[in-house]
Motif scaffolding. Structure first.
Motif, PDB file in Angstrom:
ATOM      1  N   GLY A 331      -6.646 -11.417  29.977  1.00 53.31           N
ATOM      2  CA  GLY A 331      -7.402 -11.332  28.723  1.00 53.31           C
ATOM      3  C   GLY A 331      -8.256 -10.086  28.640  1.00 53.31           C
ATOM      4  O   GLY A 331      -8.440  -9.513  27.558  1.00 53.31           O
ATOM      5  N   LYS A 332      -8.828  -9.668  29.776  1.00 54.83           N
ATOM      6  CA  LYS A 332      -9.649  -8.456  29.848  1.00 54.83           C
ATOM      7  C   LYS A 332      -9.199  -7.645  31.059  1.00 54.83           C
ATOM      8  O   LYS A 332      -8.744  -8.215  32.063  1.00 54.83           O
ATOM      9  N   VAL A 333      -9.350  -6.319  30.963  1.00 54.75           N
ATOM     10  CA  VAL A 333      -8.941  -5.436  32.057  1.00 54.75           C
ATOM     11  C   VAL A 333     -10.045  -4.413  32.299  1.00 54.75           C
ATOM     12  O   VAL A 333     -10.540  -3.783  31.355  1.00 54.75           O
ATOM     13  N   ILE A 334     -10.413  -4.251  33.564  1.00 56.37           N
ATOM     14  CA  ILE A 334     -11.420  -3.256  33.949  1.00 56.37           C
ATOM     15  C   ILE A 334     -10.750  -2.238  34.865  1.00 56.37           C
ATOM     16  O   ILE A 334     -10.146  -2.594  35.880  1.00 56.37           O
ATOM     17  N   LEU A 335     -10.857  -0.974  34.494  1.00 49.80           N
ATOM     18  CA  LEU A 335     -10.171   0.098  35.212  1.00 49.80           C
ATOM     19  C   LEU A 335     -11.115   0.767  36.212  1.00 49.80           C
ATOM     20  O   LEU A 335     -12.057   1.458  35.826  1.00 49.80           O
ATOM     21  N   ALA A 336     -10.852   0.557  37.483  1.00 48.38           N
ATOM     22  CA  ALA A 336     -11.605   1.237  38.549  1.00 48.38           C
ATOM     23  C   ALA A 336     -10.736   2.382  39.059  1.00 48.38           C
ATOM     24  O   ALA A 336     -10.390   2.457  40.243  1.00 48.38           O
ATOM     25  N   THR A 337     -10.374   3.271  38.150  1.00 46.93           N
ATOM     26  CA  THR A 337      -9.388   4.309  38.423  1.00 46.93           C
ATOM     27  C   THR A 337     -10.006   5.647  38.798  1.00 46.93           C
ATOM     28  O   THR A 337      -9.308   6.666  38.859  1.00 46.93           O
ATOM     29  N   GLY A 338     -11.307   5.657  39.047  1.00 46.28           N
ATOM     30  CA  GLY A 338     -11.951   6.860  39.552  1.00 46.28           C
ATOM     31  C   GLY A 338     -12.359   7.843  38.478  1.00 46.28           C
ATOM     32  O   GLY A 338     -12.403   7.530  37.280  1.00 46.28           O
ATOM     33  N   TYR A 339     -12.622   9.071  38.946  1.00 49.08           N
ATOM     34  CA  TYR A 339     -13.160  10.117  38.077  1.00 49.08           C
ATOM     35  C   TYR A 339     -12.440  11.435  38.347  1.00 49.08           C
ATOM     36  O   TYR A 339     -11.853  11.628  39.405  1.00 49.08           O
ATOM     37  N   VAL A 340     -12.526  12.334  37.382  1.00 47.84           N
ATOM     38  CA  VAL A 340     -12.012  13.693  37.538  1.00 47.84           C
ATOM     39  C   VAL A 340     -13.119  14.660  37.121  1.00 47.84           C
ATOM     40  O   VAL A 340     -14.035  14.285  36.389  1.00 47.84           O
ATOM     41  N   PRO A 341     -13.065  15.906  37.604  1.00 50.82           N
ATOM     42  CA  PRO A 341     -14.097  16.878  37.212  1.00 50.82           C
ATOM     43  C   PRO A 341     -14.186  17.025  35.694  1.00 50.82           C
ATOM     44  O   PRO A 341     -13.170  17.066  34.996  1.00 50.82           O
ATOM     45  N   ASN A 342     -15.408  17.098  35.207  1.00 47.43           N
ATOM     46  CA  ASN A 342     -15.655  17.238  33.774  1.00 47.43           C
ATOM     47  C   ASN A 342     -15.847  18.720  33.442  1.00 47.43           C
ATOM     48  O   ASN A 342     -16.956  19.242  33.503  1.00 47.43           O
ATOM     49  N   ILE A 343     -14.761  19.382  33.123  1.00 47.97           N
ATOM     50  CA  ILE A 343     -14.810  20.810  32.788  1.00 47.97           C
ATOM     51  C   ILE A 343     -14.965  20.943  31.272  1.00 47.97           C
ATOM     52  O   ILE A 343     -14.153  20.400  30.521  1.00 47.97           O
ATOM     53  N   PRO A 344     -15.983  21.647  30.791  1.00 51.99           N
ATOM     54  CA  PRO A 344     -16.206  21.761  29.339  1.00 51.99           C
ATOM     55  C   PRO A 344     -15.001  22.353  28.620  1.00 51.99           C
ATOM     56  O   PRO A 344     -14.243  23.150  29.175  1.00 51.99           O
ATOM     57  N   SER A 345     -14.838  21.982  27.357  1.00 47.54           N
ATOM     58  CA  SER A 345     -13.680  22.418  26.572  1.00 47.54           C
ATOM     59  C   SER A 345     -13.648  23.927  26.373  1.00 47.54           C
ATOM     60  O   SER A 345     -12.579  24.515  26.211  1.00 47.54           O
ATOM     61  N   TRP A 346     -14.804  24.587  26.384  1.00 49.67           N
ATOM     62  CA  TRP A 346     -14.861  26.033  26.144  1.00 49.67           C
ATOM     63  C   TRP A 346     -14.535  26.852  27.398  1.00 49.67           C
ATOM     64  O   TRP A 346     -14.338  28.062  27.311  1.00 49.67           O
ATOM     65  N   PHE A 347     -14.478  26.224  28.550  1.00 49.48           N
ATOM     66  CA  PHE A 347     -14.418  26.957  29.811  1.00 49.48           C
ATOM     67  C   PHE A 347     -13.170  27.848  29.904  1.00 49.48           C
ATOM     68  O   PHE A 347     -13.272  29.048  30.175  1.00 49.48           O
ATOM     69  N   ASP A 348     -12.000  27.268  29.721  1.00 50.50           N
ATOM     70  CA  ASP A 348     -10.755  28.036  29.882  1.00 50.50           C
ATOM     71  C   ASP A 348     -10.669  29.190  28.897  1.00 50.50           C
ATOM     72  O   ASP A 348     -10.264  30.301  29.257  1.00 50.50           O
ATOM     73  N   GLU A 349     -11.034  28.932  27.656  1.00 50.01           N
ATOM     74  CA  GLU A 349     -10.906  29.958  26.622  1.00 50.01           C
ATOM     75  C   GLU A 349     -11.817  31.151  26.898  1.00 50.01           C
ATOM     76  O   GLU A 349     -11.423  32.309  26.721  1.00 50.01           O
ATOM     77  N   GLU A 350     -13.050  30.878  27.338  1.00 53.09           N
ATOM     78  CA  GLU A 350     -14.025  31.952  27.466  1.00 53.09           C
ATOM     79  C   GLU A 350     -14.073  32.577  28.859  1.00 53.09           C
ATOM     80  O   GLU A 350     -14.444  33.734  29.011  1.00 53.09           O
ATOM     81  N   LEU A 351     -13.705  31.812  29.897  1.00 53.34           N
ATOM     82  CA  LEU A 351     -13.808  32.344  31.254  1.00 53.34           C
ATOM     83  C   LEU A 351     -12.498  32.284  32.036  1.00 53.34           C
ATOM     84  O   LEU A 351     -12.340  32.986  33.036  1.00 53.34           O
ATOM     85  N   GLY A 352     -11.562  31.432  31.600  1.00 55.50           N
ATOM     86  CA  GLY A 352     -10.348  31.175  32.378  1.00 55.50           C
ATOM     87  C   GLY A 352      -9.561  32.411  32.738  1.00 55.50           C
ATOM     88  O   GLY A 352      -9.019  32.514  33.845  1.00 55.50           O
ATOM     89  N   GLY A 353      -9.476  33.388  31.833  1.00 53.86           N
ATOM     90  CA  GLY A 353      -8.699  34.588  32.103  1.00 53.86           C
ATOM     91  C   GLY A 353      -9.405  35.614  32.962  1.00 53.86           C
ATOM     92  O   GLY A 353      -8.788  36.585  33.418  1.00 53.86           O
TER      93      GLY A 353
END
Length: 437
Positions: A331-353
């Protein structure tokens, strides 16, 4: 609105790592700094501040003690200020309660005027000799632009929702990070399934196990792990979370670092012994009764997909050791699937290259936590990161016990002097014969 003054450092995010940095900078430097966070106030994992749960690290791993035990921002001073020192003395525990850690950190925040909430960093532009940091100030509804010589990204992590488990009603299927927000409605169900392993899964299972006598739900725990395994907590084993091991780990090649992480899995993903014992004690006492609550604990089982079917959810499961597929209803599901690094959306565009990458997802980071730019030798303005460091600095990258050592390195690097003493040769283990040759 553009700010004219030049800041020595701007911090992105105000979690424990950057909060530690802000406190250490405030006490022993004259640096002009500012820290921003998009949330309304400091709250440390509010969805998992379960009553009677503790941190998995000792209280010495607070925001400042490893750098300065005399700091006014120490946990012991927090206890003293709140007339709780004797209570903690008689508490006879090395770990601090999780709710109290949150209260302690909020107490530190209130003393630091350079921490600004309701403010999201929405862009960082490299201007050649400094950075321009664009901030969406939600209190004034203005866009502000700050100039800074250095930037520290401490944006933490975000919940990992696996493919096939997203897009479902959040009140029915949610990550452990939202557990307390949905707990009451979750317990109204006739069946609850927890998916995943590790400490968060165990704590949620234990909390619901305690409630089960008053709420007649079926409680299930499914994990793809080989078993419900204990965290490696021996004294020598814990030395892998020392700065000395970080030095060794960082010196390995990228491939060897990734392989080393696999060998340390028990140090990172196991469950605290006290939690496991508490779970077993309830299970044993339940088993005495003929009307014992309905409980299923099954490792070796991977959940690949969840679909909604009328008022319940169908879990597509695979017992990978037997190679058997089956469906499971809940009836209900709880996901203990961990975490991933929270990289801001602007990071790749402005610094990735502009930066050096070790693979498509992991950027190259120096020992003192600077992103390595392609023009590194010409650079005197730096972008430090406290996020996405596991591949470069080891299993302790998300461990609170190493946060202060990271910030010592950053402060000393920015100021060009040893503001805080670097602590090395602090453990009994050695990891290379070169250390003593």
């Amino acid at each position: 609105m553009k700010k004219d003054e030049m800041f020595d450092c701007i911090g992105i995010g105000i979690g424990p790592y950057n909060l530690s940095l802000a406190a250490l900078m405030d006490e022993k430097t004259e640096l002009k700094v500012k820290f921003f966070d998009k949330t309304p106030e400091f709250q440390w994992h509010p969805g998992m501040l379960i009553n009677l749960t503790d941190l998995q690290v000792p209280f010495i791993a607070d925001l400042v003690t490893f750098a300065n035990p005399q700091s006014k921002y120490s946990y012991l001073n927090y206890l003293h200020t709140h007339n709780r020192l004797y209570k903690f003395f008689f508490f006879h525990k090395f770990e601090m309660p999780r709710q109290e850690y949150n209260d302690y950190a909020r107490w530190v925040v209130k003393q630091l005027p350079d921490c600004q909430f309701h403010s999201e960093v929405i862009g960082v532009e490299d201007k050649g000799d400094h950075y321009e940091v664009v901030v969406d100030n939600r209190l004034t509804d203005e866009r502000e632009v700050y100039r800074a010589k250095h930037v520290v990204m401490g944006t933490g992590s975000k919940p990992l929702i696996l493919d096939g488990m997203d897009g479902l009603p959040s009140e029915d299927v949610h990550h452990t990070s939202r557990y307390l927000f949905h707990k009451e409605s979750t317990m109204e169900s006739t069946s609850i399934t927890i998916i995943g392993s590790g400490q968060s899964a165990a704590e949620v299972f234990y909390d619901l196990l305690k409630e089960q006598r008053d709420h007649p739900y079926k409680l299930t725990w499914l994990t793809r792990s080989e078993g419900i395994l204990q965290l490696e907590s021996s004294k020598l084993g814990q030395e892998f979370f020392a700065p000395d091991y970080v030095d060794y780990f960082h010196g390995l090649s990228f491939e060897k670092r990734l392989n080393a992480l696999k060998t340390l899995d028990q140090l990172r993903n196991g469950i605290d012994m006290d939690t496991l014992n508490s779970i077993y004690n309830i299970l044993y006492n339940h088993s005495v009764s003929e009307n014992a609550p309905d409980i299923v604990i099954q490792p070796l089982t991977e959940v690949n997909k969840i679909r909604q079917e009328e008022n319940q959810y169908v879990l597509s499961c695979h017992q990978w050791q037997e190679d058997k597929e089956f469906s499971y209803l809940s009836g209900k599901v709880i996901l203990a699937t961990g975490y991933v690094p929270n990289i801001p959306s602007w990071f790749d565009e402005e610094l990735g290259g502009k930066i050096v990458w070790e693979d498509e997802k992991r950027f190259k980071v120096s020992r003192d936590y600077k992103l390595v730019f392609k023009d590194e030798e010409e650079r005197d303005h730096h972008f430090y990161t406290l996020t996405n460091l596991e591949h470069s600095h080891g299993a302790g990258a998300t461990n609170l016990g190493l946060a202060v050592d990271r910030n010592i390195a950053i402060i000393n690097d920015i100021t060009g002097e040893e503001v805080y003493k670097v602590q090395r040769n602090t453990i009994f283990s050695q990891f290379s014969m070169d250390e003593h040759s």
